[in-house]
Every structure is written in C-alpha cells, then in structure tokens.
Design a protein around this motif. Structure first.
Motif, PDB file in Angstrom:
ATOM      1  N   VAL A   1       2.995   0.318  14.523  1.00  0.00           N
ATOM      2  CA  VAL A   1       1.983   1.199  13.942  1.00  0.00           C
ATOM      3  C   VAL A   1       1.652   0.698  12.545  1.00  0.00           C
ATOM      4  CG1 VAL A   1       1.409   3.558  13.268  1.00  0.00           C
ATOM      5  CG2 VAL A   1       2.863   3.157  15.258  1.00  0.00           C
ATOM      6  N   ASN A   2       0.401   0.269  12.338  1.00  0.00           N
ATOM      7  CA  ASN A   2      -0.037  -0.260  11.048  1.00  0.00           C
ATOM      8  C   ASN A   2      -0.930   0.734  10.321  1.00  0.00           C
ATOM      9  OD1 ASN A   2       1.207  -2.823  11.234  1.00  0.00           O
ATOM     10  ND2 ASN A   2      -0.411  -3.523  12.594  1.00  0.00           N
ATOM     11  N   TYR A   3      -0.932   0.648   9.011  1.00  0.00           N
ATOM     12  CA  TYR A   3      -1.890   1.387   8.200  1.00  0.00           C
ATOM     13  C   TYR A   3      -2.469   0.444   7.154  1.00  0.00           C
ATOM     14  CZ  TYR A   3       1.991   1.764   4.860  1.00  0.00           C
ATOM     15  OH  TYR A   3       3.030   1.479   4.001  1.00  0.00           O
ATOM     16  N   LEU A   4      -3.735   0.656   6.820  1.00  0.00           N
ATOM     17  CA  LEU A   4      -4.443  -0.229   5.892  1.00  0.00           C
ATOM     18  C   LEU A   4      -4.530   0.445   4.527  1.00  0.00           C
ATOM     19  CD1 LEU A   4      -5.297  -1.312   8.743  1.00  0.00           C
ATOM     20  CD2 LEU A   4      -7.391  -2.101   7.653  1.00  0.00           C
ATOM     21  N   ALA A   5      -3.609   0.073   3.644  1.00  0.00           N
ATOM     22  CA  ALA A   5      -3.601   0.663   2.303  1.00  0.00           C
ATOM     23  C   ALA A   5      -4.876   0.318   1.539  1.00  0.00           C
ATOM     24  CB  ALA A   5      -2.372   0.180   1.537  1.00  0.00           C
ATOM     25  N   TYR A   6      -5.403  -0.869   1.763  1.00  0.00           N
ATOM     26  CA  TYR A   6      -6.633  -1.288   1.069  1.00  0.00           C
ATOM     27  C   TYR A   6      -7.786  -0.360   1.426  1.00  0.00           C
ATOM     28  CZ  TYR A   6     -10.416  -4.338  -0.563  1.00  0.00           C
ATOM     29  OH  TYR A   6     -11.520  -4.842  -1.216  1.00  0.00           O
ATOM     30  N   SER A   7      -7.952  -0.073   2.703  1.00  0.00           N
ATOM     31  CA  SER A   7      -9.042   0.806   3.129  1.00  0.00           C
ATOM     32  C   SER A   7      -8.804   2.245   2.714  1.00  0.00           C
ATOM     33  CB  SER A   7      -9.207   0.722   4.659  1.00  0.00           C
ATOM     34  OG  SER A   7      -9.519  -0.588   5.064  1.00  0.00           O
ATOM     35  N   MET A   8      -7.570   2.703   2.830  1.00  0.00           N
ATOM     36  CA  MET A   8      -7.259   4.092   2.490  1.00  0.00           C
ATOM     37  C   MET A   8      -7.552   4.388   1.021  1.00  0.00           C
ATOM     38  SD  MET A   8      -3.707   4.636   4.602  1.00  0.00           S
ATOM     39  CE  MET A   8      -3.430   6.269   3.897  1.00  0.00           C
ATOM     40  N   GLY A   9      -7.324   3.411   0.143  1.00  0.00           N
ATOM     41  CA  GLY A   9      -7.566   3.613  -1.274  1.00  0.00           C
ATOM     42  C   GLY A   9      -9.026   3.712  -1.637  1.00  0.00           C
ATOM     43  N   ARG A  10      -9.900   3.406  -0.688  1.00  0.00           N
ATOM     44  CA  ARG A  10     -11.341   3.416  -0.952  1.00  0.00           C
ATOM     45  C   ARG A  10     -12.079   4.459  -0.116  1.00  0.00           C
ATOM     46  NH1 ARG A  10     -12.813  -1.766  -3.250  1.00  0.00           N
ATOM     47  NH2 ARG A  10     -10.882  -2.865  -3.779  1.00  0.00           N
ATOM     48  N   MET A  11     -11.348   5.307   0.565  1.00  0.00           N
ATOM     49  CA  MET A  11     -11.963   6.318   1.418  1.00  0.00           C
ATOM     50  C   MET A  11     -12.329   7.555   0.610  1.00  0.00           C
ATOM     51  SD  MET A  11      -9.664   6.083   4.887  1.00  0.00           S
ATOM     52  CE  MET A  11      -9.726   4.635   5.938  1.00  0.00           C
ATOM     53  N   SER A  12     -13.589   7.954   0.676  1.00  0.00           N
ATOM     54  CA  SER A  12     -14.072   9.075  -0.126  1.00  0.00           C
ATOM     55  C   SER A  12     -13.458  10.396   0.309  1.00  0.00           C
ATOM     56  CB  SER A  12     -15.599   9.163  -0.061  1.00  0.00           C
ATOM     57  OG  SER A  12     -16.034   9.294   1.284  1.00  0.00           O
ATOM     58  N   TYR A  13     -13.124  10.534   1.592  1.00  0.00           N
ATOM     59  CA  TYR A  13     -12.560  11.817   2.021  1.00  0.00           C
ATOM     60  C   TYR A  13     -11.100  11.962   1.607  1.00  0.00           C
ATOM     61  CZ  TYR A  13     -10.116   9.793   6.084  1.00  0.00           C
ATOM     62  OH  TYR A  13      -9.280   9.080   6.903  1.00  0.00           O
ATOM     63  N   ILE A  14     -10.508  10.884   1.106  1.00  0.00           N
ATOM     64  CA  ILE A  14      -9.156  10.962   0.544  1.00  0.00           C
ATOM     65  C   ILE A  14      -9.199  11.085  -0.977  1.00  0.00           C
ATOM     66  CG2 ILE A  14      -6.965   9.737   0.227  1.00  0.00           C
ATOM     67  CD1 ILE A  14      -7.349   8.455   2.935  1.00  0.00           C
ATOM     68  N   TRP A  15     -10.075  10.315  -1.629  1.00  0.00           N
ATOM     69  CA  TRP A  15     -10.086  10.221  -3.087  1.00  0.00           C
ATOM     70  C   TRP A  15     -11.334  10.807  -3.731  1.00  0.00           C
ATOM     71  CZ3 TRP A  15      -5.652   9.083  -5.350  1.00  0.00           C
ATOM     72  CH2 TRP A  15      -4.696   8.395  -4.610  1.00  0.00           C
ATOM     73  N   GLY A  16     -12.276  11.275  -2.949  1.00  0.00           N
ATOM     74  CA  GLY A  16     -13.479  11.867  -3.531  1.00  0.00           C
ATOM     75  C   GLY A  16     -14.639  10.891  -3.542  1.00  0.00           C
ATOM     76  N   ASP A  17     -15.776  11.393  -4.017  1.00  0.00           N
ATOM     77  CA  ASP A  17     -17.002  10.587  -4.011  1.00  0.00           C
ATOM     78  C   ASP A  17     -16.917   9.373  -4.918  1.00  0.00           C
ATOM     79  OD1 ASP A  17     -18.125  12.343  -2.214  1.00  0.00           O
ATOM     80  OD2 ASP A  17     -19.099  13.555  -3.765  1.00  0.00           O
ATOM     81  N   ASP A  18     -16.019   9.384  -5.893  1.00  0.00           N
ATOM     82  CA  ASP A  18     -15.887   8.249  -6.814  1.00  0.00           C
ATOM     83  C   ASP A  18     -14.742   7.326  -6.401  1.00  0.00           C
ATOM     84  OD1 ASP A  18     -13.782   9.929  -7.372  1.00  0.00           O
ATOM     85  OD2 ASP A  18     -14.010   9.849  -9.555  1.00  0.00           O
ATOM     86  N   ALA A  19     -14.416   7.298  -5.124  1.00  0.00           N
ATOM     87  CA  ALA A  19     -13.290   6.504  -4.645  1.00  0.00           C
ATOM     88  C   ALA A  19     -13.445   5.017  -4.951  1.00  0.00           C
ATOM     89  CB  ALA A  19     -13.101   6.707  -3.140  1.00  0.00           C
ATOM     90  N   GLN A  20     -14.685   4.537  -5.030  1.00  0.00           N
ATOM     91  CA  GLN A  20     -14.921   3.119  -5.290  1.00  0.00           C
ATOM     92  C   GLN A  20     -14.825   2.770  -6.771  1.00  0.00           C
ATOM     93  OE1 GLN A  20     -15.451   0.829  -2.905  1.00  0.00           O
ATOM     94  NE2 GLN A  20     -15.497   2.254  -1.192  1.00  0.00           N
ATOM     95  N   ASP A  21     -14.760   3.778  -7.626  1.00  0.00           N
ATOM     96  CA  ASP A  21     -14.768   3.559  -9.077  1.00  0.00           C
ATOM     97  C   ASP A  21     -13.353   3.361  -9.611  1.00  0.00           C
ATOM     98  OD1 ASP A  21     -17.490   3.966  -8.951  1.00  0.00           O
ATOM     99  OD2 ASP A  21     -17.350   6.090  -9.481  1.00  0.00           O
ATOM    100  N   PHE A  22     -13.241   2.482 -10.587  1.00  0.00           N
ATOM    101  CA  PHE A  22     -11.970   2.287 -11.302  1.00  0.00           C
ATOM    102  C   PHE A  22     -11.897   3.320 -12.424  1.00  0.00           C
ATOM    103  CE2 PHE A  22      -9.423   0.183 -14.660  1.00  0.00           C
ATOM    104  CZ  PHE A  22      -8.255  -0.012 -13.960  1.00  0.00           C
TER     105      PHE A  22
END
Length: 222
Positions: free
Chosen positions: A116-137
């Motif tokens: 079972v794999n999970y993609l930490a790279y993708s999860m860190g950029r998902m708006s439903y996890i981090w909000g609408d500014d997920a792509q922002d540093f």
C-alpha cells in the motif's frame, strides 16, 4: 551479521541520514530564493535570536551562538522547513506491506502481502487537505496567533510518516537543517543563479534535477 544485512544498514544510513536532509535543504533555499519576503523574515529572526553577523570570525557555529536553546526560539524557521517538506517531501512516495488481511477505513480490502503506497508529494498539494492556498509556500500556516509553531496531524503531514513507525530521526534532522540554515542566513542573502526552471528528478528521494545554482551575497551587519 552477513553482507546483505550490512549493505541494508549502510543504505539506510545514506538515504535516511544524508540524502533526505541535503535534499530538503536544497528545496528550502530554492523556496527562500523564490520568496524573498520569507527569507527576510527568517534573517530577521536569526538576527534577533542568534545575534547579528557582526563578529570577526564569520562562523556562527564556532562562536557558540547556535545552541539547542537558540534553535528552539526560532518558530518561523521551524515553520519554513516544515512548509518546505510539505511541498517537497524528502521521500515523495512511500508505502507499507500488509502483514495480514485487513480492511482500510474507506472499506478497501487489503490482503496479506499487498503493498500500500501513498504519495506524500501529491498529498501536500491537495486543496481539500491544505486549503485553497495549498500550492503556495506560506510558513505562517504552521504558526498560531501567538507566533508559536502549531504542528499538524502526522496523518495529514506525512513527510515523517505517522503512528508507531514515525521517523525516529525527525528531531535530529530538524536540528541538522536548522544549524545549517542559521549559519548561512546569518551572513548571506540568496538568489537563484542560472535558469529558473527548477524541477525534481524522479528517484527514491526528491532530488533537484541538475542541481541547484544559487548566488550568495553578503548580508550587511544589522
């Protein structure tokens, strides 16, 4: 102990103890170069806590100003490193092998031996996890109203895994990266050198493809 066991230990040290911290620091200085306001705030925090760059030996490590107590007083630095790991996790994809038949919380059935794999790279950029500014540093997302670091659930921020198998070297890795960051930010200002098209190289750890070229200019004494 046989040769295979020794090989696995050495490989683990190389990947977990060297490549991850070095790679994260590369992405960290890349993000600071892309976000000069964040770099300015970090330099100001370093000046306030560790003192300015007004000593003659130009070595913040040897002059004793970088201590555990000093580093613990830099929440913005901790937040900036964590924000870097959110967007550029040292291990972008990870997983576990099931030791027995199981059912995941969403109803997915897992058989013994399944990976079972999970993609930490993708999860860190998902708006439903981090909000609408997920792509922002934005290191401020990790600070509370008092300016103190506010950790998130390890199952939301998965750069160090979660549960009983959370990374044993997490705190040590943070200490290493903070020491390097403080020693450099105390004396230098960083800008991108060469091309701006920086991207990752697909490997076990998240390397910068072709390396990172920076221009370091001395910071004036505060």
């Amino acid at each position: 102990m046989n040769d295979r066991y020794l090989r696995d230990i050495i490989l683990n040290f190389m990947i977990a103890g060297k490549d991850t911290s070095a790679g994260t620091l590369s992405w960290f200085f890349y993000m600071l170069s892309k976000n000069p306001l964040v770099q300015h705030k970090l330099a100001r925090e370093v000046d306030e806590v560790a003192g300015g760059n007004n000593n003659n030996n130009n070595n913040a490590v040897l002059d004793g100003s970088i201590t555990d107590t000093t580093l613990d007083k830099m929440p913005y630095l901790h937040a900036a490193l964590t924000e870097t790991l959110r967007l550029y996790p040292a291990v972008p994809i990870d997983g576990r092998c099931s030791e027995a038949d199981d059912i995941l919380p969403d109803g997915t059935r897992v058989k013994k031996g399944d990976l079972v794999n999970y993609l930490a790279y993708s999860m860190g950029r998902m708006s439903y996890i981090w909000g609408d500014d997920a792509q922002d540093f934005r290191p401020e997302r990790w600070l509370n109203d008092d300016g103190a670091f506010q950790p998130q659930s390890p199952f939301k921020f998965v750069a160090f895994h979660g549960g009983p198998r959370i990374c044993l070297g997490r705190d040590f890795a943070y200490r290493q990266m903070k020491i390097i960051a403080v020693a450099l930010l105390r004396y230098f200002r960083f800008q991108l050198g060469g091309h701006d098209n920086v991207t990752y190289k697909t490997m076990f750890t998240l390397h910068i493809h072709g390396g990172l070229y920076l221009c370091a200019t001395p910071r004036p004494a505060p």
